[in-house]
Each structure stands twice: as structure tokens, then as C-alpha cells.
Design a protein around this motif. Structure first.
Motif, PDB file in Angstrom:
ATOM      1  N   LEU A   1     -47.314  74.747  76.203  1.00  0.00           N
ATOM      2  CA  LEU A   1     -46.453  75.280  77.255  1.00  0.00           C
ATOM      3  C   LEU A   1     -45.095  74.593  77.254  1.00  0.00           C
ATOM      4  O   LEU A   1     -44.049  75.246  77.366  1.00  0.00           O
ATOM      5  N   SER A   2     -45.076  73.283  77.097  1.00  0.00           N
ATOM      6  CA  SER A   2     -43.802  72.562  77.074  1.00  0.00           C
ATOM      7  C   SER A   2     -43.010  72.900  75.808  1.00  0.00           C
ATOM      8  O   SER A   2     -41.781  73.013  75.843  1.00  0.00           O
ATOM      9  N   SER A   3     -43.681  73.101  74.697  1.00  0.00           N
ATOM     10  CA  SER A   3     -43.000  73.504  73.461  1.00  0.00           C
ATOM     11  C   SER A   3     -42.392  74.886  73.612  1.00  0.00           C
ATOM     12  O   SER A   3     -41.268  75.137  73.172  1.00  0.00           O
ATOM     13  N   LEU A   4     -43.122  75.781  74.221  1.00  0.00           N
ATOM     14  CA  LEU A   4     -42.639  77.139  74.442  1.00  0.00           C
ATOM     15  C   LEU A   4     -41.445  77.140  75.386  1.00  0.00           C
ATOM     16  O   LEU A   4     -40.466  77.865  75.165  1.00  0.00           O
ATOM     17  N   LEU A   5     -41.486  76.330  76.421  1.00  0.00           N
ATOM     18  CA  LEU A   5     -40.379  76.227  77.367  1.00  0.00           C
ATOM     19  C   LEU A   5     -39.139  75.660  76.678  1.00  0.00           C
ATOM     20  O   LEU A   5     -38.023  76.183  76.853  1.00  0.00           O
ATOM     21  N   LEU A   6     -39.303  74.629  75.881  1.00  0.00           N
ATOM     22  CA  LEU A   6     -38.190  74.030  75.150  1.00  0.00           C
ATOM     23  C   LEU A   6     -37.601  75.026  74.157  1.00  0.00           C
ATOM     24  O   LEU A   6     -36.375  75.158  74.045  1.00  0.00           O
ATOM     25  N   PHE A   7     -38.446  75.754  73.463  1.00  0.00           N
ATOM     26  CA  PHE A   7     -38.000  76.756  72.501  1.00  0.00           C
ATOM     27  C   PHE A   7     -37.197  77.862  73.191  1.00  0.00           C
ATOM     28  O   PHE A   7     -36.146  78.274  72.701  1.00  0.00           O
ATOM     29  N   SER A   8     -37.648  78.347  74.334  1.00  0.00           N
ATOM     30  CA  SER A   8     -36.938  79.411  75.049  1.00  0.00           C
ATOM     31  C   SER A   8     -35.593  78.915  75.585  1.00  0.00           C
ATOM     32  O   SER A   8     -34.617  79.661  75.599  1.00  0.00           O
ATOM     33  N   ILE A   9     -35.530  77.660  76.019  1.00  0.00           N
ATOM     34  CA  ILE A   9     -34.251  77.103  76.474  1.00  0.00           C
ATOM     35  C   ILE A   9     -33.264  77.019  75.316  1.00  0.00           C
ATOM     36  O   ILE A   9     -32.090  77.346  75.467  1.00  0.00           O
ATOM     37  N   LEU A  10     -33.728  76.585  74.164  1.00  0.00           N
ATOM     38  CA  LEU A  10     -32.858  76.515  72.994  1.00  0.00           C
ATOM     39  C   LEU A  10     -32.355  77.897  72.581  1.00  0.00           C
ATOM     40  O   LEU A  10     -31.196  78.064  72.209  1.00  0.00           O
ATOM     41  N   ILE A  11     -33.221  78.884  72.627  1.00  0.00           N
ATOM     42  CA  ILE A  11     -32.821  80.248  72.268  1.00  0.00           C
ATOM     43  C   ILE A  11     -31.771  80.764  73.242  1.00  0.00           C
ATOM     44  O   ILE A  11     -30.754  81.329  72.839  1.00  0.00           O
ATOM     45  N   LEU A  12     -31.976  80.579  74.528  1.00  0.00           N
ATOM     46  CA  LEU A  12     -31.034  81.067  75.527  1.00  0.00           C
ATOM     47  C   LEU A  12     -29.713  80.306  75.474  1.00  0.00           C
ATOM     48  O   LEU A  12     -28.644  80.886  75.608  1.00  0.00           O
ATOM     49  N   ALA A  13     -29.762  78.999  75.276  1.00  0.00           N
ATOM     50  CA  ALA A  13     -28.542  78.193  75.227  1.00  0.00           C
ATOM     51  C   ALA A  13     -27.747  78.484  73.952  1.00  0.00           C
ATOM     52  O   ALA A  13     -26.521  78.473  73.970  1.00  0.00           O
ATOM     53  N   GLY A  14     -28.441  78.739  72.877  1.00  0.00           N
ATOM     54  CA  GLY A  14     -27.755  79.013  71.609  1.00  0.00           C
ATOM     55  C   GLY A  14     -27.090  80.370  71.580  1.00  0.00           C
ATOM     56  O   GLY A  14     -26.187  80.605  70.792  1.00  0.00           O
ATOM     57  N   GLY A  15     -27.493  81.279  72.438  1.00  0.00           N
ATOM     58  CA  GLY A  15     -26.928  82.621  72.428  1.00  0.00           C
ATOM     59  C   GLY A  15     -25.755  82.805  73.367  1.00  0.00           C
ATOM     60  O   GLY A  15     -25.195  83.884  73.442  1.00  0.00           O
ATOM     61  N   CYS A  16     -25.357  81.777  74.088  1.00  0.00           N
ATOM     62  CA  CYS A  16     -24.257  81.919  75.034  1.00  0.00           C
ATOM     63  C   CYS A  16     -22.956  82.194  74.301  1.00  0.00           C
ATOM     64  O   CYS A  16     -22.602  81.503  73.352  1.00  0.00           O
ATOM     65  N   GLY A  17     -22.245  83.202  74.734  1.00  0.00           N
ATOM     66  CA  GLY A  17     -20.939  83.494  74.167  1.00  0.00           C
ATOM     67  C   GLY A  17     -20.962  84.401  72.962  1.00  0.00           C
ATOM     68  O   GLY A  17     -19.915  84.844  72.507  1.00  0.00           O
ATOM     69  N   TYR A  18     -22.101  84.683  72.416  1.00  0.00           N
ATOM     70  CA  TYR A  18     -22.170  85.548  71.257  1.00  0.00           C
ATOM     71  C   TYR A  18     -22.325  86.989  71.711  1.00  0.00           C
ATOM     72  O   TYR A  18     -22.962  87.279  72.713  1.00  0.00           O
ATOM     73  N   LYS A  19     -21.726  87.876  70.938  1.00  0.00           N
ATOM     74  CA  LYS A  19     -21.799  89.286  71.266  1.00  0.00           C
ATOM     75  C   LYS A  19     -22.297  90.035  70.045  1.00  0.00           C
ATOM     76  O   LYS A  19     -21.797  89.819  68.939  1.00  0.00           O
ATOM     77  N   ILE A  20     -23.219  90.921  70.242  1.00  0.00           N
ATOM     78  CA  ILE A  20     -23.700  91.755  69.161  1.00  0.00           C
ATOM     79  C   ILE A  20     -22.990  93.085  69.270  1.00  0.00           C
ATOM     80  O   ILE A  20     -22.976  93.714  70.313  1.00  0.00           O
ATOM     81  N   GLY A  21     -22.366  93.510  68.169  1.00  0.00           N
ATOM     82  CA  GLY A  21     -21.654  94.786  68.178  1.00  0.00           C
ATOM     83  C   GLY A  21     -20.307  94.654  67.491  1.00  0.00           C
ATOM     84  O   GLY A  21     -20.016  93.678  66.810  1.00  0.00           O
ATOM     85  N   PHE A  22     -19.452  95.652  67.708  1.00  0.00           N
ATOM     86  CA  PHE A  22     -18.165  95.709  67.044  1.00  0.00           C
ATOM     87  C   PHE A  22     -17.123  94.895  67.796  1.00  0.00           C
ATOM     88  O   PHE A  22     -17.255  94.635  68.983  1.00  0.00           O
ATOM     89  N   THR A  23     -16.050  94.536  67.098  1.00  0.00           N
ATOM     90  CA  THR A  23     -15.004  93.714  67.688  1.00  0.00           C
ATOM     91  C   THR A  23     -13.743  94.506  67.987  1.00  0.00           C
ATOM     92  O   THR A  23     -12.720  93.926  68.267  1.00  0.00           O
ATOM     93  N   GLY A  24     -13.791  95.813  67.903  1.00  0.00           N
ATOM     94  CA  GLY A  24     -12.609  96.643  68.100  1.00  0.00           C
ATOM     95  C   GLY A  24     -12.179  96.730  69.555  1.00  0.00           C
ATOM     96  O   GLY A  24     -12.853  96.265  70.470  1.00  0.00           O
ATOM     97  N   HIS A  25     -11.021  97.341  69.757  1.00  0.00           N
ATOM     98  CA  HIS A  25     -10.475  97.545  71.089  1.00  0.00           C
ATOM     99  C   HIS A  25     -11.401  98.478  71.872  1.00  0.00           C
ATOM    100  O   HIS A  25     -11.810  99.517  71.370  1.00  0.00           O
ATOM    101  N   PRO A  26     -11.738  98.141  73.124  1.00  0.00           N
ATOM    102  CA  PRO A  26     -12.714  98.956  73.858  1.00  0.00           C
ATOM    103  C   PRO A  26     -12.223 100.355  74.223  1.00  0.00           C
ATOM    104  O   PRO A  26     -13.027 101.243  74.460  1.00  0.00           O
ATOM    105  N   GLN A  27     -10.894 100.573  74.260  1.00  0.00           N
ATOM    106  CA  GLN A  27     -10.375 101.887  74.620  1.00  0.00           C
ATOM    107  C   GLN A  27     -10.134 102.779  73.408  1.00  0.00           C
ATOM    108  O   GLN A  27      -9.836 103.948  73.569  1.00  0.00           O
ATOM    109  N   ILE A  28     -10.212 102.219  72.228  1.00  0.00           N
ATOM    110  CA  ILE A  28      -9.986 103.006  71.013  1.00  0.00           C
ATOM    111  C   ILE A  28     -11.327 103.280  70.363  1.00  0.00           C
ATOM    112  O   ILE A  28     -12.070 102.367  70.021  1.00  0.00           O
ATOM    113  N   LYS A  29     -11.627 104.534  70.200  1.00  0.00           N
ATOM    114  CA  LYS A  29     -12.891 104.947  69.584  1.00  0.00           C
ATOM    115  C   LYS A  29     -12.691 105.573  68.209  1.00  0.00           C
ATOM    116  O   LYS A  29     -13.609 105.597  67.406  1.00  0.00           O
TER     117      LYS A  29
END
Length: 171
Positions: free
Chosen positions: A4-32
Motif C-alpha cells: 500500500l505504501s509503495s502504491l501510494l508513493l508510486f501514484s504521487i510520483l506519477i502525479l507530480a511528474g506530470g505537472c505542466g505537461y500537455k498532451i496534444g498539439f502546440t498550435g494556436h488555439p484559434q487557428i484550425k
């Protein structure tokens, strides 16, 4: 408990490591969608305008950030000029054993491009005008003119990649 403690530590690392990352395109949001206007060729390079326009369209479709449409339907239009091309020798080699005559073996081509991105109905460009240099190297093959044309195509390919990168990442 250890599991349980390993699983909790693993989930914290996954959530903390994903901060600020975006999945998808980097283009202007108004230009399609984007269109490529006919390219202006200010050089003596054969068919540079048609080749660059085709390569830009191919790069846009392969990138996938924007949909490629006609100029009348697109959100923005890429205007491009081929300004200058220069060729230079970068290495030499001798064909004979006594090394008395050196001939060029490898060449480099540089193609200077100018581009701007304009939204229909607007006077000021959204991006640019910017200058980009496409570069490529080619060998001294049996037919030097064919090698030069392929080198120019590769340099235009490099320039088209830089233009599409500027379009998708300059926001």
C-alpha cells in the motif's frame, strides 16, 4: 502495508511528474486550418517555387497540428519567397595516384527563404516576415546537375520543416 505504501508513493510520483505537461498539439488555439499561397521565386533555381509549395503542404499534413485547406477557406495563409541560393564546395579529392589535381567531391547548398503568416482580411502578418535558411549537402555524382537539383530539393525540405515548426511553435 508495504504494498500500500509503495502504491501510494508510486501514484504521487506519477502525479507530480506530470505537472505542466500537455498532451496534444502546440498550435494556436484559434487557428484550425492553414493554406499555402503560391511561392515567389526570386532566384534562377528551376521549379523552386513549385517544389517548396509542395513540400510545405506535405510538412503541414505530416505535422498534423493544422488542417491544410484552400486559401479561401483557411484561417491563415503562409506566404513564402525563395530569396537566394548559394553553392559551395566543402571537400576535395584527387582521382589520380600522384595527387596532382584535386576536384570538388562534396558540395553544400544554402537556400534563403522569407515567410509570413497572414490571416485573411488582416493587413499585418500574424507571424513574420521571418527569414529561414535551408541547408543540404550533396556529392559529386556522375551528373552534377542532377545532384544539384536533389541538393536544392533537400535544402527546400529543410527550410519547409523550419517554416512549419515556426508556425506551430511560435505561439
Amino acid at each position: 502495508m508495504k504494498l500500500l505504501s509503495s502504491l501510494l508513493l508510486f501514484s504521487i510520483l506519477i502525479l507530480a511528474g506530470g505537472c505542466g505537461y500537455k498532451i496534444g498539439f502546440t498550435g494556436h488555439p484559434q487557428i484550425k486550418s492553414v493554406a499555402v499561397a503560391p511561392v515567389v521565386n526570386e532566384t534562377l533555381l528551376y521549379n523552386a517555387s513549385g517544389t517548396l509549395r509542395a513540400l510545405l503542404c506535405e510538412r503541414i499534413m505530416n505535422d498534423g497540428t493544422y488542417k491544410l485547406l484552400r486559401e479561401s477557406n483557411a484561417d491563415c495563409i503562409i506566404h513564402t519567397k525563395v530569396l537566394k541560393a548559394s553553392f559551395s564546395e566543402i571537400s576535395w579529392d584527387s582521382d589520380d595516384d600522384d595527387n596532382s589535381e584535386f576536384l570538388p567531391e562534396h558540395y553544400k547548398v544554402k537556400v534563403d527563404l522569407e515567410f509570413s503568416v497572414i490571416m485573411p482580411g488582416k493587413v499585418q502578418p500574424v507571424i513574420g516576415p521571418g527569414k529561414i535558411t535551408g541547408e543540404a549537402m550533396f556529392d559529386n555524382m556522375i551528373d552534377l546537375e542532377t545532384a544539384r537539383r536533389q541538393g536544392v530539393k533537400q535544402a527546400l525540405w529543410d527550410g519547409s520543416k523550419k517554416i512549419v515548426d515556426a508556425l506551430t511553435e511560435s505561439w
